[in-house]
Design a protein around this motif. Structure first.
Motif, PDB file in Angstrom:
ATOM      1  N   ARG A   1      18.210  -2.519  24.118  1.00  0.00           N
ATOM      2  CA  ARG A   1      17.247  -2.176  23.079  1.00  0.00           C
ATOM      3  C   ARG A   1      16.002  -3.037  23.239  1.00  0.00           C
ATOM      4  O   ARG A   1      16.046  -4.124  23.807  1.00  0.00           O
TER       5      ARG A   1
ATOM      6  N   GLN B   1      23.078  -0.366  38.389  1.00  0.00           N
ATOM      7  CA  GLN B   1      21.691  -0.094  38.001  1.00  0.00           C
ATOM      8  C   GLN B   1      20.835  -1.289  38.421  1.00  0.00           C
ATOM      9  O   GLN B   1      21.252  -2.437  38.284  1.00  0.00           O
TER      10      GLN B   1
ATOM     11  N   GLU C   1      17.963   6.764  22.769  1.00  0.00           N
ATOM     12  CA  GLU C   1      16.567   7.169  22.841  1.00  0.00           C
ATOM     13  C   GLU C   1      16.508   8.657  22.522  1.00  0.00           C
ATOM     14  O   GLU C   1      17.446   9.384  22.820  1.00  0.00           O
TER      15      GLU C   1
ATOM     16  N   SER D   1      17.824   3.257  36.315  1.00  0.00           N
ATOM     17  CA  SER D   1      18.468   3.279  35.015  1.00  0.00           C
ATOM     18  C   SER D   1      19.006   4.689  34.770  1.00  0.00           C
ATOM     19  O   SER D   1      18.270   5.670  34.933  1.00  0.00           O
TER      20      SER D   1
ATOM     21  N   ALA E   1      17.639  -1.496  37.189  1.00  0.00           N
ATOM     22  CA  ALA E   1      16.723  -1.745  36.075  1.00  0.00           C
ATOM     23  C   ALA E   1      17.329  -1.234  34.768  1.00  0.00           C
ATOM     24  O   ALA E   1      16.700  -0.491  34.026  1.00  0.00           O
TER      25      ALA E   1
ATOM     26  N   GLY F   1      13.477  -3.003  25.055  1.00  0.00           N
ATOM     27  CA  GLY F   1      13.060  -3.373  26.398  1.00  0.00           C
ATOM     28  C   GLY F   1      13.821  -4.541  27.009  1.00  0.00           C
ATOM     29  O   GLY F   1      13.415  -5.080  28.030  1.00  0.00           O
ATOM     30  N   ARG F   2      14.936  -4.926  26.392  1.00  0.00           N
ATOM     31  CA  ARG F   2      15.714  -6.023  26.975  1.00  0.00           C
ATOM     32  C   ARG F   2      16.429  -5.539  28.227  1.00  0.00           C
ATOM     33  O   ARG F   2      16.693  -4.360  28.399  1.00  0.00           O
ATOM     34  N   VAL F   3      16.776  -6.518  29.066  1.00  0.00           N
ATOM     35  CA  VAL F   3      17.419  -6.177  30.344  1.00  0.00           C
ATOM     36  C   VAL F   3      18.920  -6.002  30.136  1.00  0.00           C
ATOM     37  O   VAL F   3      19.551  -6.779  29.419  1.00  0.00           O
ATOM     38  N   TRP F   4      19.479  -4.973  30.770  1.00  0.00           N
ATOM     39  CA  TRP F   4      20.928  -4.798  30.759  1.00  0.00           C
ATOM     40  C   TRP F   4      21.436  -4.991  32.180  1.00  0.00           C
ATOM     41  O   TRP F   4      21.084  -4.235  33.081  1.00  0.00           O
TER      42      TRP F   4
ATOM     43  N   GLN G   1      19.593   5.892  32.077  1.00  0.00           N
ATOM     44  CA  GLN G   1      18.849   6.355  30.916  1.00  0.00           C
ATOM     45  C   GLN G   1      17.601   7.142  31.360  1.00  0.00           C
ATOM     46  O   GLN G   1      17.324   8.208  30.834  1.00  0.00           O
ATOM     47  N   ASP G   2      16.892   6.603  32.325  1.00  0.00           N
ATOM     48  CA  ASP G   2      15.699   7.293  32.830  1.00  0.00           C
ATOM     49  C   ASP G   2      16.073   8.583  33.552  1.00  0.00           C
ATOM     50  O   ASP G   2      15.394   9.594  33.413  1.00  0.00           O
TER      51      ASP G   2
ATOM     52  N   ARG H   1      18.493  -1.031  30.987  1.00  0.00           N
ATOM     53  CA  ARG H   1      17.758  -1.458  29.796  1.00  0.00           C
ATOM     54  C   ARG H   1      18.670  -1.577  28.594  1.00  0.00           C
ATOM     55  O   ARG H   1      19.607  -0.810  28.431  1.00  0.00           O
TER      56      ARG H   1
END
Ligand code: ADP
Length: 304
Positions: free
Chosen positions: A101, A95, A172, A71, A97, A103-106, A73-74, A99
Motif C-alpha cells: 500500500r 517479482q 486497486e 509486479s 517491483a 507505494g511501499r515495496v513488497w 498487480q501491473d 508493491r
C-alpha cells in the motif's frame, strides 16, 4: 482411484489414462499404482497449475504464471483495462517491483505466492475496502486449513502468525462515483521463500514456522474456493455477514494500538469492527471509528 473408474469418468481408454499418469509423473507428481487398487496421488510438485487451482472455485481462471514479473498487480491491471474477464489470476514466481500500500515495496523472492486477481463486482466504491478484509479473513482460514497454524488478521488486511507478518493484500480499482469497473486484488504470501529481514515489523514464512515446505498450489486453491463463495455472499449481504468471523480471527481485538490518522495519533483499545468494516478504537475521549486507507497502525508497546 481405479484406472477403469477414471477412464469411465473421463470417457477415454485405460491406456489413455495410463499415458496421462505417466506424463504427470514426469512433471513431478508422485503417483503410486497397483493393479488391484488403482492409482494414488502421493505428492504434488509445488507448481501453480490452472486445473489444480480452479477445482471447485469460480475465481482463478483464466490463470497465468510468469517466471518473473515486475509486479503481478501491473500485469493484471493492464489486462483489466483491456477487458480481461472477472476471475483472471496473474501469478509470478518472483517479482522485481512488488508493491504494497501507499507505494511501499513488497519483497517477493521465489518460493512465495505473489498474485493478483481481477474482479468486476456489483458494488459501490465505498463497499470495496471491506472486501479486502474478507479476502484477508479467507487467507487466515486457508492458512489454518492447510498448515494447522492459528493465523490471525491484522486490520485491515494483513495476516499474521505467531506474532509475525506472513501475508499482505493490496486493492486497486477503477470506478465511477457509484459503480466499480474493476478491482485488482493483490496478494503476497510468504510460503517457502526466505522472509525479508529488517522490516519495521517482523515477517515470517509459513515453511519457516512449520519447519516443512508448504504447497503453494494447495494453499492458493483453498483460498480460491473459500473466496469464490465469500465474494458472492459479500455482494449480496455486505460485510455484516463476515463481521463475527473477522472478529474471531482478529489479532488486534482488545489490544492497545496507536492509530496514525487524519487527525493525528490516537491511542486506545481495539473494540471490534463496525458493520462496514471500520476499526473501532476506545480511547480517553470515547470511541473513534477509522476507515480502511485512512490510517496506519502500531501495536501498543506491551502488546506486540
Ligand atoms: P501495511 O503492512 O502497513 O499494511 P503493506 O501491506 O502495504 O503495509 O505492505 C508493505 C510493507 O510490508 C512494506 O513497507 C514492508 O514493511 C512490508 N513487507 C514487504 N515485503 C514483505 C514480505 N514479503 N512479507 C512481509 N512484509 C513485507
Amino acid at each position: 482411484m481405479s484406472g477403469a473408474g477414471m477412464a469411465g469418468n473421463l470417457g477415454m481408454t485405460r491406456a489413455a489414462v495410463h499415458k496421462r499418469i505417466k506424463k504427470l509423473r514426469d512433471q513431478g507428481y508422485r503417483i503410486s499404482g497397483t493393479t488391484r487398487q488403482g492409482y494414488r496421488l502421493e505428492a504434488m510438485p509445488d507448481r501453480l497449475e490452472a486445473p489444480v487451482l480452479s477445482a471447485g472455485a469460480v475465481l482463478g481462471r483464466p490463470f497465468m504464471n510468469f517466471p518473473t514479473a515486475g509486479s503481478t498487480q501491473d500485469e493484471a491491471k493492464q489486462r483489466a483495462l483491456q477487458g480481461a474477464p472477472e476471475g483472471l489470476l496473474v501469478a509470478a514466481e518472483r517479482q522485481t517491483a512488488g508493491r504494497g500500500r501507499l507505494g511501499r515495496v513488497w519483497i517477493s523472492s521465489s518460493g512465495g505466492l505473489w498474485c493478483s486477481l481481477v474482479l468486476r463486482p456489483a458494488l459501490r466504491p465505498d463497499q470495496v475496502p471491506a472486501l479486502g478484509l474478507v479476502a484477508a479473513l479467507d487467507w487466515a482460514r486457508a492458512i489454518r486449513d492447510r498448515t494447522g497454524l492459528a493465523a490471525r488478521v491484522k486490520w485491515p488486511n494483513d495476516v499474521w502468525v505467531q506474532g509475525r507478518k506472513v501475508a499482505g493484500l493490496l486493492i486497486e480499482m477503477s470506478s465511477e462515483t457509484d459503480r466499480v469497473h474493476w478491482i485488482v486484488l493483490g496478494m503476497g504470501v510468504n510460503v517457502n521463500n526466505a522472509p525479508p529481514r529488517d522490516l519495521p515489523v517482523p515477517a515470517a514464512s509459513l515453511a519457516g514456522i512449520t519447519g516443512a515446505p508448504v504447497s503453494r498450489g494447495a494453499l492458493l486453491s483453498r483460498w480460491l474456493r473459500l473466496f469464490s463463495r465469500s465474494y458472492r455472499l459479500y455482494q449480496r449481504r455486505g460485510f455484516a455477514s463476515f463481521r463475527q468471523a473477522y472478529l474471531r480471527f482478529s489479532l488486534l481485538e482488545g489490544r492497545t494500538v496507536a492509530v496514525d490518522g487524519p487527525e493525528g495519533i490516537a491511542r486506545g483499545r481495539v473494540a471490534g469492527v463496525d458493520p462496514q468494516g471500520r476499526l473501532m478504537v476506545v480511547g480517553s475521549k470515547g470511541t473513534s471509528v477509522f476507515a480502511v486507507g485512512e490510517v496506519s497502525l502500531r501495536l501498543g508497546r506491551n502488546d506486540a
